[in-house]
Design a protein around this motif. Structure first.
Motif, PDB file in Angstrom:
ATOM      1  N   THR A  58      -6.899  -2.757   4.976  1.00 47.83           N
ATOM      2  CA  THR A  58      -6.181  -2.432   3.645  1.00 47.83           C
ATOM      3  C   THR A  58      -6.819  -3.404   2.795  1.00 47.83           C
ATOM      4  O   THR A  58      -6.581  -4.531   3.112  1.00 47.83           O
ATOM      5  N   GLY A  60      -6.912   6.546  -2.996  1.00 48.49           N
ATOM      6  CA  GLY A  60      -7.242   5.584  -1.665  1.00 48.49           C
ATOM      7  C   GLY A  60      -8.627   6.060  -1.377  1.00 48.49           C
ATOM      8  O   GLY A  60      -8.896   7.269  -1.304  1.00 48.49           O
ATOM      9  N   LYS A 103      -0.961   1.855  -5.059  1.00 54.24           N
ATOM     10  CA  LYS A 103      -0.353   0.559  -4.716  1.00 54.24           C
ATOM     11  C   LYS A 103       0.787   0.066  -5.485  1.00 54.24           C
ATOM     12  O   LYS A 103       0.699   0.556  -6.487  1.00 54.24           O
ATOM     13  N   SER A 145       0.768  -1.035   0.027  1.00 50.98           N
ATOM     14  CA  SER A 145      -0.115  -0.035   0.023  1.00 50.98           C
ATOM     15  C   SER A 145       0.930   1.226  -0.126  1.00 50.98           C
ATOM     16  O   SER A 145       1.963   1.238   0.589  1.00 50.98           O
ATOM     17  N   GLU A 147      -2.886   8.500  -2.962  1.00 49.17           N
ATOM     18  CA  GLU A 147      -2.650   7.014  -2.793  1.00 49.17           C
ATOM     19  C   GLU A 147      -2.426   6.033  -3.967  1.00 49.17           C
ATOM     20  O   GLU A 147      -3.065   6.514  -5.047  1.00 49.17           O
ATOM     21  N   GLN A 167      -9.694  -0.661  -8.281  1.00 49.06           N
ATOM     22  CA  GLN A 167      -8.648   0.490  -8.655  1.00 49.06           C
ATOM     23  C   GLN A 167      -7.984   1.050  -7.544  1.00 49.06           C
ATOM     24  O   GLN A 167      -6.763   1.212  -7.277  1.00 49.06           O
ATOM     25  N   HIS A 168      -8.649   1.109  -6.355  1.00 48.80           N
ATOM     26  CA  HIS A 168      -8.249   1.921  -5.021  1.00 48.80           C
ATOM     27  C   HIS A 168      -7.917   1.147  -4.205  1.00 48.80           C
ATOM     28  O   HIS A 168      -7.891  -0.076  -4.164  1.00 48.80           O
ATOM     29  N   LEU A 169      -6.967   1.815  -3.439  1.00 48.12           N
ATOM     30  CA  LEU A 169      -6.644   1.305  -2.040  1.00 48.12           C
ATOM     31  C   LEU A 169      -7.544   1.540  -1.228  1.00 48.12           C
ATOM     32  O   LEU A 169      -8.170   2.703  -0.948  1.00 48.12           O
ATOM     33  N   VAL A 170      -8.366   0.625  -0.534  1.00 45.01           N
ATOM     34  CA  VAL A 170      -9.354   0.520   0.199  1.00 45.01           C
ATOM     35  C   VAL A 170      -9.199   0.434   1.862  1.00 45.01           C
ATOM     36  O   VAL A 170      -8.588  -0.398   2.286  1.00 45.01           O
ATOM     37  N   LYS A 188      -6.745  -4.189  -1.537  1.00 47.11           N
ATOM     38  CA  LYS A 188      -6.390  -3.613  -2.678  1.00 47.11           C
ATOM     39  C   LYS A 188      -6.238  -4.779  -3.882  1.00 47.11           C
ATOM     40  O   LYS A 188      -5.971  -6.012  -3.295  1.00 47.11           O
ATOM     41  N   GLN A 189      -6.459  -4.723  -5.117  1.00 50.73           N
ATOM     42  CA  GLN A 189      -6.142  -5.862  -5.972  1.00 50.73           C
ATOM     43  C   GLN A 189      -4.614  -5.373  -6.885  1.00 50.73           C
ATOM     44  O   GLN A 189      -4.551  -4.291  -7.289  1.00 50.73           O
TER      45      GLN A 189
END
Lengths: 375, 547
Positions: A253, A97, A154, A46, A152, A242-245, A255-256
Motif C-alpha cells: 500500500t 484506490g 486514506k 488506508s 477507497e 491522491q490515491h491509495l495505491v 499513499k501520501q
C-alpha cells in the motif's frame, strides 16, 4: 433507574468507537486497555474497500468470506465519513484506490475481480494505461493498467486516534490501563485484570488478536491471530499522489498523507518476538517493500525513508466476528475480519447497538461468533 | 568565493548566509549540528532536494538553492531516463569498524597489523572523528591535535586497513548484517565476521526559547567550520553550556579572528572545587597544565569566561542579529551576536548497538545510556565490540585505549595472533577513565532540569513540538515514550528523535516515577539515518542478482 454499565476491553479503534457510541446511547462505559501491541497505534491509515490481493493470495480459502463482507467495507467507509464530519478532521480523503497491474494477465485478474465487486455495489472501474496516466502521471512506465475503486481513501490514524479518544473522554468514558486475564459471566460480567476486578451488566470484547485467548473460557474458539507487519514513511514531498495505491499481485500500500509524507506498507512481515513485545523490523521487508514502491512510483526515489516500524495486524477467518457469545450473551465480541482500522468504527458502533438492544441498519447475523462456538 | 574541499555549509557561512531553508511551519533553519545529525541544513543541489549542506562538498558550478519545505516529486519520465544507482557491493571483511575516530582508527591499526582484513566506515569526508576533526583535503594540520589524528589515520592505512570515508550506515540487523551508502551513493551490504562499533557521540544542546534560530549551533559545528574548512560561524560569538570543549573552541575561534564575547559555563568555577582540581592534577598533570594554559590563553585573548552562567533565551534582533540573554546570580545580560555556540554534554550514538540488542544501562551522572562490555570491549551480542563515546561518554584518550583492546580481541576472535601490549592499553584506559571522571566533576555533565524551562521552548526541532505540548500529551495518558511520540509527533521528523528523545524519556520518567532504562528511549529503528528510496531499491536489486 441507573445507567446500564458497559465494559469495553480494548482501546483501539473498535473499542474507542464502541465506547463513543455506547456513551451516546446512555451507558456508563469503562474502557480497559492493556496498551500492548495494539494494531490501531501502528496503523498506516488506508481505508480499504476493494478485495485486497494480499488477502486473496495469502488466505485463498477465506476469500469467499471477505467477498461476502464487501458491503460491510462500504458501510465502514461511510461510517468513517460520519466520524470525520462529527469529530474530524482526521486529514481524511476518499479519492479512491488504484490496484495496479504490470501486465495483461494481472489486468485480466483485476477485471474479473472488478466484476465481482461491482455486483456487490462497489464503484469500480478498469483503467487502461492512457486513462490511468491522466489521473496518476507519477506511475512508472511499466504499469499496464489498474482497477480504480472510488470508495477507497486514506486518513491520518494518529490524528483520528487522538481525536476519538478525546471524544470518548468528553462523553464520560473511564479509561483504565490493565490487562484482562479472565472473563466470567453470571448475573453480571466479571473481568479480572492484573491490577483490578471489573464488573458490569455487559462487556464488549474488542481486543483484536488478544480476543481469542480471552474468550476461550466461554467455550468460544475464536481463531484471532497476531500478524506482525512492517511499515515505512518518507520525508515530505509536494502533494502529488491522491490515491491509495496497491498492486494486483504483490504486497504494497502506498499513499501520501496531508503532511506530504509517503507511507509505504501493505503487509510485509515483521519479526514476532512474542505477542507482548513490539515486533522487530526485518531487512528483507524494508528492502523489498521500498524497492517495490520505488519501481511503481519512480518519482519518490530521491525521497529519503526516515522511519520504519512494525505492528500487529489481526486475522480471524476473513470474516468479521461481531455478536453475542452463545451461552454468555452478556458478552459481545467485535473483531474485524481484516483491514481492522477501516472496519473498526462500524464494528464498534454495531457492537454497542447490540449491547443497547437497538436495531441496527446492518444485519450482523452473518458475522455472529456462533460459528466458533463449541459444538 | 567557495574554496575547493569546503562543505556547502562552510561556503554559505563564508558568504554570510545563515538561513538555509524554512520548515513547513515557516521557521528558518541553518547549520546546527554540523555533523549530519540534525537534518536542518538541507538544501537543494542541482535540483536534488534534501542534501545536507554540512555533508555535501562544494563543486564547480553547483546550483544550490533554498529548498521548498515539500519539494516536488521528480517526474516519472525523468527518473526512468536517469542512470540507475550503482549496484550494491557485498563486502565480507574479517572485521568491520563503524566510525573512524580515536577508538575506531586504533582498533583498525591493531587488527590490521595482526593480519585481519579490516574495513573502516566513516561518515565524514575525511575520517578522524570529532575529537581529531581533520582538515578538508588540501589544508595542512592546524595544530598538534589535528596532527595526532592524521598520524592515527596514517597508521591505520599503513597497517593495511581499508577506509571508506563519507559512508553512512543506515541498517544493522542480526548476523551482524549492516547496510550502508557510500559518498558516491553506492549501496553496500556488509557481512563481517566481527564488528566493532565506534560511532562516537553527538552534542547535547541547550534547549531554550530560540535555540532553533539560524546562527545558533553546536560548539562542535562551529569547530568543524573552522578546523575542517577554515570558515567562521560569524564575527561576534558566544559559547555556552558546560564542558571542556566549549573552552577549547572559544579559544580556537578567538585566535581565528572571531570576537568571542562570552564563554558561559553552568558549573561553578574550579576554584570552588579545590579538591577535585587537585585530584585532576594528580590524575594527569600534563592535561591539567594544558587546561590551565587554556584558561590563561583565553584571558590573554580577551575572552571572558563566566561560571554559574546560564543561557536564558535567544531572539532575533531588528538587524537580524542574535540577541542571547544570559543569567548569572539572578542578573540578566543580553549580548548581540552573529553566532551562538552551545554544548551541554553529549549523547552517545548507540543506534547500531541498540538495534543489535546489546545490553545498555542508564547512567544518571551523564544522563545517557552506557553499553555493558567485557574487559575486551565485547558487548552482550556475540561478535560485536564497542569502543569510545558510543558506549557512554569516556573521552578520546579512553577511546584510543579501548580501540587497541577491541582491535586485538576481534583479531584474536578471527584466529589471528596478536602482538600488542594489551596490558599497557589497559593501564592507559584506567588512567584515562580516572582523569575523565575528575575532569567532568568540574562541569555539569547531567542533563538540565526541565522544571525551570519555559513551557513554550521547542523540544522537537523537526516537528516543532513545545515542552507544553509534550507535557500535555503525557498528562493525557501517554505513559510510554512511544505513546508520547504518537500523541505529539515529537520524534517523527528527519533527525529521528535524536534531540527530543532523551528529553521525552525524562519527562515520562518524571511523570510516571519509573526509572530510565534502555526501553525508556525511542525504540531503535532503521534507517539509522534517512536513506533514499533509490538506494534501498538498488540494494534490493543487488540482493536479487545474488540470489
Amino acid at each position: 433507574m441507573s445507567r446500564p454499565e458497559l465494559l469495553v476491553v480494548g482501546g483501539g479503534i473498535v473499542g474507542l468507537s464502541a465506547a463513543i457510541a455506547a456513551a451516546q446511547h446512555g451507558a456508563a462505559v469503562t474502557l480497559i486497555d492493556a496498551a500492548i501491541n495494539a494494531g490501531t497505534t501502528a496503523n498506516a491509515g488506508s481505508l480499504h474497500v476493494q478485495l485486497q490481493s494480499r488477502f486473496l493470495r495469502l488466505y485463498p480459502d477465506q476469500a469467499h468470506n471477505v467477498e461476502a463482507s464487501l458491503h460491510l467495507y462500504l458501510e465502514a467507509v461511510r461510517e468513517w465519513d460520519r466520524l470525520e464530519a462529527n469529530h474530524g478532521p482526521f486529514e481524511m480523503v476518499r479519492h479512491g484506490g488504484l490496484m495496479l497491474a504490470e501486465n495483461a494477465t494481472q489486468l485480466k485478474f483485476l477485471e474479473a475481480k472488478a466484476r465481482r465487486e461491482a455486483a456487490r455495489g462497489l464503484d469500480v472501474d478498469i483503467l487502461e494505461r492512457a486513462a490511468l496516466g491522466r489521473i496518476a502521471p507519477w506511475l512508472g512506465p511499466q504499469v499496464f493498467g489498474a482497477e480504480l475503486c472510488r470508495d477507497e481513501g486514506k486518513l491520518n490514524p494518529l490524528t483520528a486516534n487522538i481525536r476519538l479518544r478525546a471524544v470518548a473522554r468528553r462523553l464520560g468514558t473511564t479509561f483504565v490501563k490493565d490487562r484482562i486475564v479472565t472473563l466470567t459471566v453470571g448475573d453480571n460480567v466479571q473481568l479480572r485484570g492484573e491490577l483490578g476486578l471489573y464488573k458490569a451488566d455487559q462487556a464488549i470484547v474488542a481486543a483484536a488478536w488478544g480476543s481469542g485467548r480471552l474468550l476461550g473460557g466461554l467455550g468460544l474458539a475464536l481463531p484471532s491471530r497476531a500478524e506482525p507487519l512492517h511499515m515505512n514513511i518518507t520525508e515530505p514531498a509536494a502533494a502529488s499522489i491522491q490515491h491509495l495505491v496497491q498492486h494486483a499481485e504483490r504486497s504494497i500500500t502506498l499513499k501520501q498523507l496531508q503532511s506530504g509524507q509517503i507511507v509505504i506498507g501493505g503487509g510485509w512481515p515483521a519479526q514476532s518476538r512474542g505477542d507482548d513485545v513490539v515486533p522487530a523490523v526485518l531487512a528483507d521487508s524494508v528492502l523489498g517493500n521500498i524497492a517495490l514502491a520505488g519501481k511503481l512510483v519512480p518519482g519518490i526515489r530521491e525521497l529519503r525513508v526516515i522511519r520504519t516500524w512494525a505492528g500487529m495486524n489481526t486475522t480471524v477467518d476473513g470474516k468479521t466476528a461481531l455478536g453475542r457469545i452463545p451461552g454468555a450473551e452478556r458478552v459481545i465480541v467485535a473483531v474485524p475480519g481484516d483491514a481492522g482500522y477501516t472496519l473498526g468504527p462500524l464494528c464498534g458502533r454495531l457492537a454497542s447497538e447490540l449491547a443497547a438492544g437497538l436495531p441496527g441498519e446492518v444485519d450482523t447475523g452473518p458475522y455472529s461468533p456462533a460459528r466458533f462456538a463449541a459444538r | 568565493m567557495a574554496r575547493r574541499g569546503q562543505s556547502l555549509a562552510a561556503a554559505l557561512a563564508d558568504a554570510g548566509h545563515r538561513v538555509f531553508r524554512h520548515t513547513v511551519k515557516g521557521s528558518p533553519r541553518g547549520v546546527f549540528c554540523g555533523m549530519g545529525i540534525c537534518q536542518d541544513c538541507l538544501v537543494s543541489v542541482n535540483g536534488a532536494p534534501n542534501q545536507r549542506a554540512c555533508a555535501t562538498m562544494v563543486t564547480a558550478g553547483a546550483d544550490v538553492r533554498r529548498q521548498e519545505p515539500r519539494p516536488s516529486l521528480a517526474p516519472a519520465a525523468t527518473v526512468a531516463a536517469a542512470p540507475p544507482v550503482a549496484r550494491a557491493d557485498l563486502l565480507e571483511p574479517d572485521i568491520l569498524i563503524v566510525g573512524g575516530g580515536a577508538g575506531g582508527l586504533n582498533a583498525a591499526a591493531v587488527a590490521a597489523r595482526a593480519g585481519a582484513r579490516v574495513l573502516v566506515l566513516d561518515e565524514r569526508k575525511v575520517a578522524g572523528g570529532q575529537y581529531f576533526k581533520q582538515s578538508a583535503a588540501g589544508l595542512s594540520a592546524l595544530d598538534a591535535q589535528q596532527a595526532q589524528g592524521a598520524a592515527l589515520l596514517a597508521a591505520a592505512r599503513a597497517a593495511g586497513a581499508q577506509l571508506l570515508e563519507g559512508t553512512e550506515v543506515w541498517g544493522a540487523f542480526a548476523g551482524p548484517e549492516l547496510y550502508a551508502v557510500t559518498a558516491a551513493g553506492e549501496p553496500l551490504i556488509l557481512r563481517p565476521r566481527q564488528l566493532i562499533v565506534a560511532t562516537g557521540a553527538f552534542e547535547r544542546p541547550l534547549m531554550v526559547p530560540g535555540w532553533t534560530l539560524p546562527g545558533v549551533m553546536t560548539t562542535g559545528a562551529a569547530q568543524i567550520l573552522w578546523r575542517s574548512y577554515r570558515s567562521l560561524p560569524g564575527r561576534r560569538i558566544a559559547v555556552c553550556g558546560s564542558g571542556p570543549l566549549n573552552l577549547q573552541v572559544a579559544l580556537e575561534l578567538a585566535r581565528a579572528g572571531s570576537d568571542v564575547r562570552l564563554v558561559a559555563e553552568s558549573a561553578a568555577s574550579p576554584v570552588w572545587h579545590p579538591v577535585t582540581a587537585l585530584a585532576l592534577l594528580l590524575a594527569d598533570p600534563s592535561l591539567v597544565s594544558a587546561g590551565i594554559g587554556m584558561r590563561l590563553r583565553l584571558q590573554l585573548a580577551g575572552v571572558p569566561v563566566r561560571y554559574r552562567t546560564e543561557l536564558v533565551s535567544v531572539a532575533e534582533g531588528p538587524a537580524r542579529e542574535l540577541r542571547a540573554t544570559f543569567r548569572r546570580s539572578g542578573r540578566e545580560e543580553t549580548l548581540e551576536l552573529d553566532a551562538l555556540c552551545m554544548n551541554d554534554g553529549f549523547e552517545p550514538q548507540n543506534e547500531i548497538l541498540r538495534l543489535l540488542g546489546a545490553d545498555l544501562s542508564y547512567d544518571p551522572v551523564f544522563g545517557h545510556l552506557r553499553c555493558m562490555r567485557t574487559s575486551n570491549m565485547l558487548t552482550s551480542v556475540a561478535g560485536v565490540y564497542a569502543v569510545g563515546d558510543c558506549c557512554g561518554l569516556g573521552g578520546a584518550p579512553a577511546a584510543l585505549a579501548e580501540g587497541r583492546i577491541a582491535g586485538a580481541a576481534a583479531a584474536a576472535a578471527c584466529g589471528l595472533t596478536v602482538n600488542e601490549d594489551i596490558d599497557a592499553a589497559r593501564r592507559e584506559l584506567t588512567r584515562a577513565r580516572r582523569f575523565q571522571a575528575r575532569l567532568w566533576a568540574l562541569h555539569d555533565p547531567a542533563p538540565r532540569a526541565l522544571d525551570k524551562l519555559s513551557e513554550d521552548t521547542i523540544i522537537c526541532r523537526c516537528e516543532e513540538v513545545s515542552l507544553a505540548v509534550l507535557r500535555a500529551g503525557i498528562s493525557d495518558g501517554a505513559d510510554h515514550i512511544g505513546d508520547v511520540k504518537r500523541a505529539t509527533r515529537a520524534g517523527m521528523g528527519c533527525c529521528q528523535g535524536r534531540y527530543c528523545g532523551p528529553v521525552a524519556a525524562r519527562l515520562v520518567s518524571e511523570a510516571s516515577g519509573r526509572s530510565l532504562i534502555d526501553s525508556s528511549f525511542f525504540a531503535p529503528r532503521v534507517p539509522i539515518k534517512p536513506v533514499s528510496v533509490g538506494v534501498l531499491l538498488a540494494t534490493q536489486e543487488a540482493l536479487d542478482v545474488q540470489a
